[in-house]
Design a protein around this motif. Structure first.
Motif, PDB file in Angstrom:
ATOM      1  N   GLY A   1       2.450   1.699  -3.186  1.00  0.00           N
ATOM      2  CA  GLY A   1       1.460   2.223  -4.130  1.00  0.00           C
ATOM      3  C   GLY A   1       1.409   3.734  -4.070  1.00  0.00           C
ATOM      4  N   GLY A   2       1.381   4.260  -2.849  1.00  0.00           N
ATOM      5  CA  GLY A   2       1.351   5.710  -2.678  1.00  0.00           C
ATOM      6  C   GLY A   2       2.592   6.374  -3.244  1.00  0.00           C
ATOM      7  N   LEU A   3       3.736   5.794  -2.895  1.00  0.00           N
ATOM      8  CA  LEU A   3       4.998   6.347  -3.371  1.00  0.00           C
ATOM      9  C   LEU A   3       5.058   6.272  -4.895  1.00  0.00           C
ATOM     10  CD1 LEU A   3       7.471   7.523  -2.042  1.00  0.00           C
ATOM     11  CD2 LEU A   3       8.547   5.287  -2.142  1.00  0.00           C
TER      12      LEU A   3
ATOM     13  N   TYR B   1       1.734   9.311   5.058  1.00  0.00           N
ATOM     14  CA  TYR B   1       3.063   8.719   5.187  1.00  0.00           C
ATOM     15  C   TYR B   1       4.193   9.734   5.136  1.00  0.00           C
ATOM     16  CZ  TYR B   1       1.047   4.052   4.637  1.00  0.00           C
ATOM     17  OH  TYR B   1       0.341   2.914   4.815  1.00  0.00           O
ATOM     18  N   ALA B   2       4.077  10.715   4.225  1.00  0.00           N
ATOM     19  CA  ALA B   2       5.207  11.607   3.979  1.00  0.00           C
ATOM     20  C   ALA B   2       5.491  12.472   5.206  1.00  0.00           C
ATOM     21  CB  ALA B   2       4.909  12.489   2.775  1.00  0.00           C
TER      22      ALA B   2
ATOM     23  N   PRO C   1      -6.858   7.034  -9.465  1.00  0.00           N
ATOM     24  CA  PRO C   1      -5.926   6.246  -8.645  1.00  0.00           C
ATOM     25  C   PRO C   1      -4.632   6.992  -8.332  1.00  0.00           C
ATOM     26  CG  PRO C   1      -6.117   5.291 -10.846  1.00  0.00           C
ATOM     27  CD  PRO C   1      -7.148   6.359 -10.751  1.00  0.00           C
ATOM     28  N   ILE C   2      -4.063   7.665  -9.343  1.00  0.00           N
ATOM     29  CA  ILE C   2      -2.791   8.348  -9.092  1.00  0.00           C
ATOM     30  C   ILE C   2      -2.993   9.487  -8.096  1.00  0.00           C
ATOM     31  CG2 ILE C   2      -0.925   9.708 -10.119  1.00  0.00           C
ATOM     32  CD1 ILE C   2      -1.186   8.106 -12.622  1.00  0.00           C
TER      33      ILE C   2
ATOM     34  N   VAL D   1       6.644  18.081  -2.427  1.00  0.00           N
ATOM     35  CA  VAL D   1       5.879  17.321  -3.417  1.00  0.00           C
ATOM     36  C   VAL D   1       4.529  17.966  -3.729  1.00  0.00           C
ATOM     37  CG1 VAL D   1       4.789  15.104  -3.902  1.00  0.00           C
ATOM     38  CG2 VAL D   1       7.032  15.174  -2.857  1.00  0.00           C
TER      39      VAL D   1
ATOM     40  N   THR E   1       4.712  20.658  -6.205  1.00  0.00           N
ATOM     41  CA  THR E   1       5.165  20.089  -7.479  1.00  0.00           C
ATOM     42  C   THR E   1       3.986  19.463  -8.223  1.00  0.00           C
ATOM     43  OG1 THR E   1       7.249  19.580  -6.403  1.00  0.00           O
ATOM     44  CG2 THR E   1       6.866  18.570  -8.539  1.00  0.00           C
ATOM     45  N   LEU E   2       3.167  18.723  -7.493  1.00  0.00           N
ATOM     46  CA  LEU E   2       1.987  18.124  -8.133  1.00  0.00           C
ATOM     47  C   LEU E   2       1.047  19.206  -8.637  1.00  0.00           C
ATOM     48  CD1 LEU E   2       0.924  15.063  -5.949  1.00  0.00           C
ATOM     49  CD2 LEU E   2       2.277  15.132  -8.031  1.00  0.00           C
TER      50      LEU E   2
ATOM     51  N   PHE F   1       5.613  12.181 -14.895  1.00  0.00           N
ATOM     52  CA  PHE F   1       4.836  12.775 -15.994  1.00  0.00           C
ATOM     53  C   PHE F   1       5.248  14.223 -16.194  1.00  0.00           C
ATOM     54  CE2 PHE F   1       1.084   9.745 -15.191  1.00  0.00           C
ATOM     55  CZ  PHE F   1       1.472   8.932 -16.233  1.00  0.00           C
ATOM     56  N   LEU F   2       5.290  14.952 -15.079  1.00  0.00           N
ATOM     57  CA  LEU F   2       5.667  16.365 -15.141  1.00  0.00           C
ATOM     58  C   LEU F   2       7.059  16.504 -15.740  1.00  0.00           C
ATOM     59  CD1 LEU F   2       4.961  19.298 -14.317  1.00  0.00           C
ATOM     60  CD2 LEU F   2       6.128  18.858 -12.169  1.00  0.00           C
TER      61      LEU F   2
ATOM     62  N   ILE G   1      -3.441  13.176 -16.746  1.00  0.00           N
ATOM     63  CA  ILE G   1      -2.264  13.762 -16.092  1.00  0.00           C
ATOM     64  C   ILE G   1      -2.604  15.164 -15.598  1.00  0.00           C
ATOM     65  CG2 ILE G   1       0.107  14.544 -16.435  1.00  0.00           C
ATOM     66  CD1 ILE G   1       0.391  12.356 -18.549  1.00  0.00           C
TER      67      ILE G   1
ATOM     68  N   PHE H   1       0.838  -1.200   0.000  1.00  0.00           N
ATOM     69  CA  PHE H   1       0.000   0.000   0.000  1.00  0.00           C
ATOM     70  C   PHE H   1       0.871   1.248   0.000  1.00  0.00           C
ATOM     71  CE2 PHE H   1      -2.889   3.055   2.028  1.00  0.00           C
ATOM     72  CZ  PHE H   1      -4.005   2.868   1.243  1.00  0.00           C
ATOM     73  N   ARG H   2       1.868   1.206   0.853  1.00  0.00           N
ATOM     74  CA  ARG H   2       2.776   2.345   0.958  1.00  0.00           C
ATOM     75  C   ARG H   2       3.527   2.557  -0.351  1.00  0.00           C
ATOM     76  NH1 ARG H   2       6.094   4.172   5.919  1.00  0.00           N
ATOM     77  NH2 ARG H   2       7.341   5.757   4.913  1.00  0.00           N
TER      78      ARG H   2
ATOM     79  N   ALA I   1       2.581   6.248  -6.981  1.00  0.00           N
ATOM     80  CA  ALA I   1       1.681   7.226  -7.601  1.00  0.00           C
ATOM     81  C   ALA I   1       2.359   8.588  -7.685  1.00  0.00           C
ATOM     82  CB  ALA I   1       0.390   7.328  -6.804  1.00  0.00           C
ATOM     83  N   ILE I   2       3.031   8.961  -6.603  1.00  0.00           N
ATOM     84  CA  ILE I   2       3.700  10.265  -6.598  1.00  0.00           C
ATOM     85  C   ILE I   2       4.830  10.288  -7.620  1.00  0.00           C
ATOM     86  CG2 ILE I   2       5.218  11.731  -5.227  1.00  0.00           C
ATOM     87  CD1 ILE I   2       3.429  11.345  -2.920  1.00  0.00           C
TER      88      ILE I   2
ATOM     89  N   PHE J   1      -3.885   7.970  -4.515  1.00  0.00           N
ATOM     90  CA  PHE J   1      -2.736   7.357  -3.840  1.00  0.00           C
ATOM     91  C   PHE J   1      -1.688   8.412  -3.472  1.00  0.00           C
ATOM     92  CE2 PHE J   1      -4.164   3.057  -4.785  1.00  0.00           C
ATOM     93  CZ  PHE J   1      -3.659   2.379  -3.686  1.00  0.00           C
ATOM     94  N   SER J   2      -1.507   9.397  -4.354  1.00  0.00           N
ATOM     95  CA  SER J   2      -0.576  10.474  -4.015  1.00  0.00           C
ATOM     96  C   SER J   2      -1.040  11.187  -2.756  1.00  0.00           C
ATOM     97  CB  SER J   2      -0.478  11.498  -5.148  1.00  0.00           C
ATOM     98  OG  SER J   2      -0.082  10.882  -6.337  1.00  0.00           O
TER      99      SER J   2
ATOM    100  N   ILE K   1      -4.758  15.166 -12.364  1.00  0.00           N
ATOM    101  CA  ILE K   1      -4.238  14.568 -11.116  1.00  0.00           C
ATOM    102  C   ILE K   1      -4.326  15.533  -9.934  1.00  0.00           C
ATOM    103  CG2 ILE K   1      -2.136  13.743  -9.953  1.00  0.00           C
ATOM    104  CD1 ILE K   1      -1.368  12.386 -12.586  1.00  0.00           C
TER     105      ILE K   1
ATOM    106  N   ILE L   1      -2.954  10.061  -0.407  1.00  0.00           N
ATOM    107  CA  ILE L   1      -2.807   9.198   0.764  1.00  0.00           C
ATOM    108  C   ILE L   1      -1.363   9.228   1.245  1.00  0.00           C
ATOM    109  CG2 ILE L   1      -2.762   6.784   1.500  1.00  0.00           C
ATOM    110  CD1 ILE L   1      -5.224   6.363  -0.290  1.00  0.00           C
ATOM    111  N   TYR L   2      -0.445   9.113   0.305  1.00  0.00           N
ATOM    112  CA  TYR L   2       0.958   9.102   0.720  1.00  0.00           C
ATOM    113  C   TYR L   2       1.320  10.431   1.364  1.00  0.00           C
ATOM    114  CZ  TYR L   2       5.873   8.048   0.819  1.00  0.00           C
ATOM    115  OH  TYR L   2       7.154   7.808   1.267  1.00  0.00           O
ATOM    116  N   LEU L   3       0.885  11.524   0.730  1.00  0.00           N
ATOM    117  CA  LEU L   3       1.238  12.842   1.266  1.00  0.00           C
ATOM    118  C   LEU L   3       0.604  13.083   2.626  1.00  0.00           C
ATOM    119  CD1 LEU L   3       1.102  15.219  -1.805  1.00  0.00           C
ATOM    120  CD2 LEU L   3       3.083  14.397  -0.550  1.00  0.00           C
TER     121      LEU L   3
ATOM    122  N   ILE M   1      -6.003   3.402   7.235  1.00  0.00           N
ATOM    123  CA  ILE M   1      -6.350   4.297   6.125  1.00  0.00           C
ATOM    124  C   ILE M   1      -7.517   3.736   5.326  1.00  0.00           C
ATOM    125  CG2 ILE M   1      -5.520   5.253   3.947  1.00  0.00           C
ATOM    126  CD1 ILE M   1      -2.680   5.206   5.255  1.00  0.00           C
TER     127      ILE M   1
END
Lengths: 414, 296, 309
Positions: A26-28, B96-97, B84-85, B105, B108-109, A37-38, B157, A23-24, A30-31, B88-89, B160, B91-93, B193
Motif C-alpha cells: 500500500g505504501g509503495l 520502510y524506505a 490516503p496517498i 522520493v 520528488t513528491l 501523477f507527476l 494531487i 500494508f507495505r 501510494a508513492i 501511505f507515502s 499530496i 508511512i513508506y518513506l 505502525i
C-alpha cells in the motif's frame, strides 16, 4: 513456550505476514501513484507543448513594391499564392488558398522590405508564417486522416500543402513568433514576450520590496526583539499570513492599491506589490531560521571584542546567514512567479499585444497567459499553452536549482 | 537602526490589518445592500444583475450556500485523494524506505507542491476532464465537462505533499523506543505502525490534514479552470459546481463599477474564506505545536 | 594464559614482589579474592590454568559463535562466542561503547531494524540458528522478550499495554482469558497491587520504576522463554532499581534472562553469570563470583577495580 501457545501463534502468523505485505505494498503503491501523477502531468504537458517551439513557414515569391508606404501587402501575398497555383480559379477555392498562410504574412513582407530597402521593386523569396491549421497538420497535432471539419483543412488544401512541401517551399523552423511576439488572436502569431516582460517587471518589484523588508523583519525578530506581546503578536501574524489563500492578497491589492491609492490597473507595479506581500512571510520565516542557525558563540565573540549589537549582527551574523536567507528568497520568488489568482484580481489579465516597457504599462504574466490561452477556442492555442507552461517550469526549475546550489555551496554545518 | 528594522516587521502587521480592514469594510457595504441572513442562508446564488433596474430580480440573489457546499465538495474529494496517498507515502518513506530511496522520493513528491496551480488547472482541462467524460460515457454515466470530480482529483494531487510532508515529520518524531518496544514484542512492522506509531503521531497527522484542507478551500486556479460557474446546490461529484474562489474571480474580473452588490459580494466571500482558513490554520498550528512539545 | 600468573589466587606470600605491589593497589580485587578463597569449595581446582567452570552452568538455551557485527564500515563486535544458560541471569558488562547492547540486540534480531547493520556468525536458540532463512522474526521475538533502557510504555492504558502482545499474537481466546493473562503478568511483575484500581489509566502516568515494571509485565505477557534486558535500571532511582533487581531475581526461576548493565554492583547482585565486553570483544566470561573475584584478564580487572569504564 507451551505447544498450545505456539500452535495458536503459528496459525495467525501467515495471516499477519500477509497483512504486513499488503500494508507495505500500500505504501509503495501510494508513492508510485503520486510519482506517476507527476510523471503524467509533466509528460502530457511536454508532449502537448513541444511542437509549439517550432513553426511551419512557407516560402513565397513576392514582387516587392517600390513604394513601401502605399503598397497593398495583403494583395501581394494573395497574388503570389495565385501565381504559385495558377489553376485555382473559383472564388471559394481562392479563399481556401489564401487561408494557408497566416494573416500576419502581409506584415512580415512589410518588415522584410523595411530590413532590405535595396530589394524594393525586385522579386524575392520571402519566408512567411503558415496558418495555425497548416502548422498543426505538419507537426502532427491533427492527422490527414481526420475528417475535414476536425483538421479544419479541406482535401484540396491538404493537396496544396503536399504540393508546396514537394516543391521544397515549406520549412519547419524555430518559432520566433512565440518568443518575441505579444499576444494575438491568431495562434501562429501569438507569443509570450509580453507575458515574460510582465512577469519580469513584477518579479523585480516583488524582490525589491520583499527582500529588504523580509530580511529587516527577520533580523529584528530574531536578534533584537524582546519577548513582548507585540513581538509574539507579530510572530503569530506572520505564521498565519503564510497560509492565507493567495486570492485574498489579490482582494487586498484591489481594495487598497487600486481603489484607495488609485494606482494603475493591470500594471506590473501593483502585481509586484501584491506578490511581495505574499512572499514576505516566506522570506521572514526562512530568514529567521537561518539566523537562528548561526551559533551564539559568533555573536558573543563579536561582542567580546567590543562590537556593538548592531555591528555584531551586520558584520558577523548576517553574512553567515545570508546563503540561507537567499535560498528562502529564491524559493519565495519561485512561488511568486507561478502565482496567478492575485494577479487576476488586480486586472493583470488582459489581451496584451505590445510588450510592456515599464512597470506602469498594462501587462500580464506568464501564468496568467497560461490561464488566458487555456480558455481560447482555437485548438492551436492548446500547444502554445503547454509550451508556455514548459517555459514557466524551466524558469522555476532554474530558480530552484540556483537555490539548491547556493545551499550546497555555502551551507555551514555548526 | 533598530527602529528601521522594526518597521520591517511592522509591515507584516500592516498587511494583516490591511486585509482585515479592506475585507471588513467592503463586506459592511455589501451587507447594507444584501442582508446577512440572505448571504448565509439563502440556497440560491445568481449575482447577474439585470440591465434595467425595474426588471425582475434586478438586484440578484446572493445566497452563499451553493458556493460553500461546492467548495466543501471539491475539497472533500481532494482530501479523499490526498489523505490516503499522502499518508501511505509518508508511512513508506518514514518506516520502510532506506535512506537512498528517501533522499530521492521525498523531494520528488514535494515537486508536486512547487508546480504552479494554473498548470494543474490546465492539466485538469487537458487530461483529467476528457478522461472522466469518456470513462463516464463508457460506464453509462453523464459526467459534466466541468465536474467537481475533475477539479477535486487534480486538487488532491496538488495537496499530496502537504499531507505527506507533515505526516512524515510526525511519524519521524515518534520516539524510536516505542517502535522498538512494539517490534520486540513480536509485532510485524505494520502492526507497530498501525497500533503504536500512528496513534502516537496522530496529532501531527491531523494538523497536516487541516493544513491541506485549508489549502484546498483557498485554492483558486484549479477550480476556476476545471470547476464550473453554475451555482448548483448538489453533492453529485459528476456535476458542475462552483466555489467561493471561482465566484470571487468571476465577480471581479472584467470591467465593472465598483459599488455594485456584485463586486462587493466578492469581498464578503473573501472575508468568509479568510476567516475559515484562518481558523483551520490556527487549530492546525496549535495541534502541531502541542504535539512537538510532547516529544521534545 | 600467561596472564594467569598475575592473578593473586595464591597466598600473598607466594606472589612475586611485582605482583604483590600491583595487587596492593587494588584492594577490591584482593578482598573479593579472599572471600572467594574462603567460600568456594573448589578453590583448589580453580587454580588450574584453564578455569572453565562446569559446575554451575545449566542447560544452554542460546549460543553465539564467532559473531561479528558491522555498522557500515565500522565493526562493532569481533568473534563473540558466548553461551546463555537456562534459568539464570547472565549479565553483560563493560565500558560504554563496548558492544554489549549490540550483542544483546543480536539475540532477538533487533538489529534488523537498522539499515546499515550486518551480522555474521551464528546465534542459536536451542540448536536452531535464529538468523536462518526459515526463521520468522515475529515468532522469534515472541519467544525472546526484551526490556529497554528507558521505560517505553505505549501511549495506551496500563491494561492495553500489557494486553498488546497477547492480542497481536492471538494468545487469548476470550476476554476473560486476556484479563487473566494481564493480571498474572502484572502480578508477576509485582505491579498489580499498585495499579489494580486504575488499569485504564495511561501507562505513561506511572512513575519511572512502575513504568519499567509495566514494560516487564508487557514482555512476560507474551510468555517468552528468554527475556533480554538492556540496562533496565539505568533511568531509575535507587529505590526503583532495587525493586526491579528483586523482580529480576524472582523471574529467573521461570525465565532465562540476559541483562546488560553498566553497574558492576548490579551485575554482582543479580547475575549468576557475567560476560565482560571490551571494545567489541568478549574478554572474559564465567560465573559472576569468579569474574568479580578472580578475573583472568587484566582488562577485566582494570574495569572491575574502576580503573577504566
Amino acid at each position: 513456550m507451551t505447544d498450545r501457545l505456539s500452535t495458536k501463534l503459528a496459525a495467525r502468523l501467515r495471516k499477519r505476514h500477509r497483512g504486513e505485505k499488503l500494508f507495505r505494498l500500500g505504501g509503495l503503491g501510494a508513492i508510485l501513484l503520486a510519482v506517476s501523477f507527476l510523471a503524467t502531468l509533466l509528460v502530457s504537458i511536454g508532449v502537448s507543448g513541444y511542437t509549439a517551439f517550432q513553426q511551419t513557414t512557407i516560402l513565397l515569391q513576392i514582387n516587392l513594391p517600390v513604394d513601401p508606404v502605399n503598397a497593398g501587402y495583403p494583395g501581394l501575398v494573395k497574388k503570389s499564392l495565385r501565381e504559385a497555383f495558377p489553376s485555382v480559379s473559383s472564388r471559394r477555392n481562392k479563399k481556401e488558398l489564401y487561408r494557408l498562410v497566416s494573416s500576419g504574412a502581409a506584415w512580415e513582407i512589410r518588415n522584410y522590405l523595411t530590413d532590405h530597402p535595396d530589394q524594393a521593386g525586385k522579386t524575392v523569396t520571402v519566408t512567411v508564417t503558415a496558418s495555425d491549421d497548416v502548422d498543426m497538420l505538419i507537426n502532427g497535432k491533427v492527422s490527414r486522416l481526420d475528417p475535414p471539419q476536425v483538421r479544419r483543412l479541406s482535401d484540396q488544401q491538404v493537396a496544396w500543402i503536399d504540393q508546396i512541401r514537394a516543391s521544397g517551399n515549406l520549412k519547419i523552423g524555430f518559432n520566433t513568433n512565440f518568443f518575441f511576439n505579444g499576444d494575438s488572436r491568431e495562434p501562429e502569431l501569438a507569443g509570450i514576450a509580453a507575458a515574460m516582460a510582465g512577469s519580469f517587471f513584477s518579479l523585480i518589484i516583488c524582490l525589491g520590496l520583499a527582500f529588504p523588508l523580509g530580511i529587516m523583519a527577520a533580523i529584528y525578530l530574531e536578534e533584537f526583539a524582546s519577548k513582548t506581546r507585540l513581538t509574539s503578536l507579530i510572530e503569530v501574524n506572520i505564521n498565519n499570513l503564510a497560509a492565507v489563500p493567495s486570492i485574498v492578497f489579490g482582494l487586498l491589492g484591489l481594495a487598497i492599491f487600486l481603489n484607495f491609492f488609485e494606482l494603475p490597473r493591470s500594471a506590473p507595479l501593483v502585481g509586484g506589490m501584491v506578490l511581495a506581500l505574499m512572499t514576505l512571510p516566506t522570506i521572514i520565516i526562512t530568514g529567521r531560521a537561518s539566523l537562528k542557525a548561526v551559533p551564539p558563540s559568533i555573536r558573543e565573540a563579536a561582542l567580546a571584542i567590543g562590537a556593538s549589537k548592531v555591528q555584531s549582527v551586520f558584520h558577523h551574523v548576517l553574512p553567515l546567514a545570508l546563503p540561507g536567507v537567499l535560498t528562502g528568497t529564491i524559493i519565495g520568488m519561485a512561488r511568486a512567479v507561478g502565482e496567478t489568482a492575485p494577479l487576476l484580481m488586480i486586472g493583470m489579465v488582459a489581451f496584451i499585444v505590445d510588450v510592456p516597457k515599464s512597470i506602469l504599462e498594462p501587462a500580464t504574466a506568464l501564468p496568467v497567459q497560461v490561464f488566458l490561452w487555456a480558455d481560447a477556442p482555437e485548438r492551436a492555442f492548446e500547444e502554445r499553452t503547454a509550451a508556455t507552461i514548459i517555459v514557466l517550469l524551466v524558469f522555476l526549475m532554474a530558480m530552484n536549482l540556483i537555490a539548491v546550489i547556493l545551499r550546497r555551496k555555502f551551507e555551514v554545518r555548526w | 537602526m533598530v527602529a528601521a528594522l522594526f518597521t520591517g516587521s511592522l509591515v507584516a502587521i500592516l498587511v494583516t490589518v490591511g486585509i482585515v480592514l479592506s475585507l471588513v469594510f467592503e463586506t459592511f457595504r455589501f451587507l447594507q445592500i444584501v442582508p446577512l441572513t440572505e448571504f448565509l442562508f439563502n440556497p440560491q446564488w445568481s449575482p447577474q444583475t439585470a440591465i434595467r433596474t425595474d426588471q425582475v430580480g434586478a438586484s440578484g440573489v446572493f445566497g452563499a450556500i451553493p458556493l460553500i457546499t461546492g467548495t466543501l465538495l471539491i475539497s472533500a474529494i481532494a482530501l479523499a485523494v490526498a489523505a490516503p496517498i499522502g499518508l501511505f507515502s509518508a508511512i513508506y518513506l518514514a518506516e520502510y524506505a532506506n535512506s537512498k530511496t528517501r533522499a530521492v522520493v521525498k523531494p520528488t513528491l514535494e515537486l508536486l507542491a512547487g508546480i504552479p496551480t494554473v498548470v494543474y488547472g490546465f492539466f485538469a482541462v487537458l487530461i483529467i476532464a476528457p478522461l472522466l467524460r469518456d470513462g463516464g460515457a463508457w460506464a453509462g454515466l453523464s459526467v459534466s465537462s466541468e465536474s467537481a470530480l475533475a477539479a477535486g482529483l487534480v486538487m488532491g494531487i496538488m495537496t499530496i505533499p502537504f499531507v505527506s510532508s507533515t505526516a512524515d515529520d510526525a511519524l519521524i518524531a515518534v520516539p524510536l523506543s516505542l517502535k522498538e518496544g512494539a517490534l520486540a514484542l513480536g509485532s510485524t512492522r505494520s502492526e507497530a505502525i498501525r497500533q503504536i506509531i500512528i496513534p502516537a503521531a496522530l496529532p501531527g497527522i491531523t494538523g497536516g490534514l487541516l493544513l491541506a484542507a485549508s489549502r484546498a478551500i483557498g485554492e483558486t486556479m484549479i477550480v476556476v479552470m476545471a470547476a464550473g460557474l453554475a451555482a448548483n446546490l448538489t453533492l453529485n461529484p459528476l456535476e458542475a459546481v462552483t466555489t467561493v474562489t471561482v465566484q470571487i474571480v468571476t465577480l471581479l474580473t472584467g470591467d465593472q463599477e465598483f459599488d455594485s452588490a456584485k463586486t462587493l459580494a466578492a469581498f464578503a466571500l473573501g472575508l468568509l474564506l479568510f476567516i475559515v482558513t484562518l481558523i483551520l490554520n490556527v487549530i492546525a498550528q496549535h495541534i502541531v505545536k502541542k504535539y512537538r512539545e510532547q516529544y521534545d | 594464559m600467561d596472564c594467569m600468573t598475575m592473578t593473586p589466587t595464591k597466598p600473598l606470600s607466594e606472589l612475586p614482589l611485582a605482583a604483590l605491589q600491583f595487587a596492593q593497589q587494588k584492594p577490591f580485587v584482593l578482598q573479593s579474592t579472599e572471600r572467594e578463597a574462603d567460600m568456594t569449595t573448589d578453590s583448589v581446582s580453580s587454580r588450574s590454568p584453564a578455569p572453565v567452570e562446569v559446575t554451575s552452568v545449566g542447560r544452554i538455551r542460546m549460543q553465539t559463535s564467532d559473531l561479528n557485527v558491522h555498522y557500515g564500515d565500522t565493526q562493532a563486535l569481533h568473534d563473540i562466542s558466548l553461551e546463555i544458560p537456562e534459568n539464570q541471569v547472565t549479565a553483560l558488562i563493560g565500558p560504554s561503547g563496548c558492544g554489549k547492547s549490540t550483542y544483546l540486540r543480536c539475540l532477538n534480531r533487533m538489529n534488523d531494524v537498522i539499515d546499515s547493520c550486518r551480522v555474521e556468525g551464528s546465534v542459536k536458540l536451542d540448536d536452531a540458528d535464529i538468523y536462518g532463512p526459515e526463521v520468522d522474526v515475529v515468532e522469534l521475538r515472541a519467544r525472546i522478550g526484551m526490556v529497554f533502557q528507558k521505560p517505553n510504555p505505549f501511549p495506551k492504558s496500563i491494561y492495553d499495554n500489557v494486553a498488546y502482545g497477547p492480542r497481536i499474537h492471538g494468545l487469548a481466546d476470550s476476554r476473560e482469558e486476556l484479563d487473566s493473562i494481564v493480571m498474572e503478568s502484572l502480578e508477576q511483575a509485582r505491579l498489580f497491587d499498585e495499579v489494580k484500581d486504575r488499569l485504564q489509566a495511561p501507562g505513561t502516568s506511572l512513575s519511572g520504576g512502575q513504568q519499567q515494571r509495566l514494560c516487564i509485565a508487557r514482555a512476560i505477557a507474551v510468555k517468552p522463554e528468554i527475556i533480554l534486558m538492556d540496562e533496565p535500571c539505568s533511568a531509575l532511582d535507587p529505590i526503583a532499581t532495587s525493586g526491579i533487581e528483586a523482580l529480576i531475581d524472582d523471574l529467573k526461576d521461570a525465565y532465562t534472562i540476559v541483562m546488560v548493565t553498566h553497574s558492576m554492583q548490579q551485575a554482582a547482585r543479580v547475575s549468576q553469570r557475567t560476560a565482560y565486553f571490551h571494545m567489541g570483544q568478549l574478554v572474559e566470561t564465567g560465573s559472576t563470583d569468579k569474574v568479580f573475584s578472580d578475573p583472568r584478564d587484566p582488562r577485566t580487572r582494570d574495569y572491575i577495580s574502576g580503573r577504566i569504564g
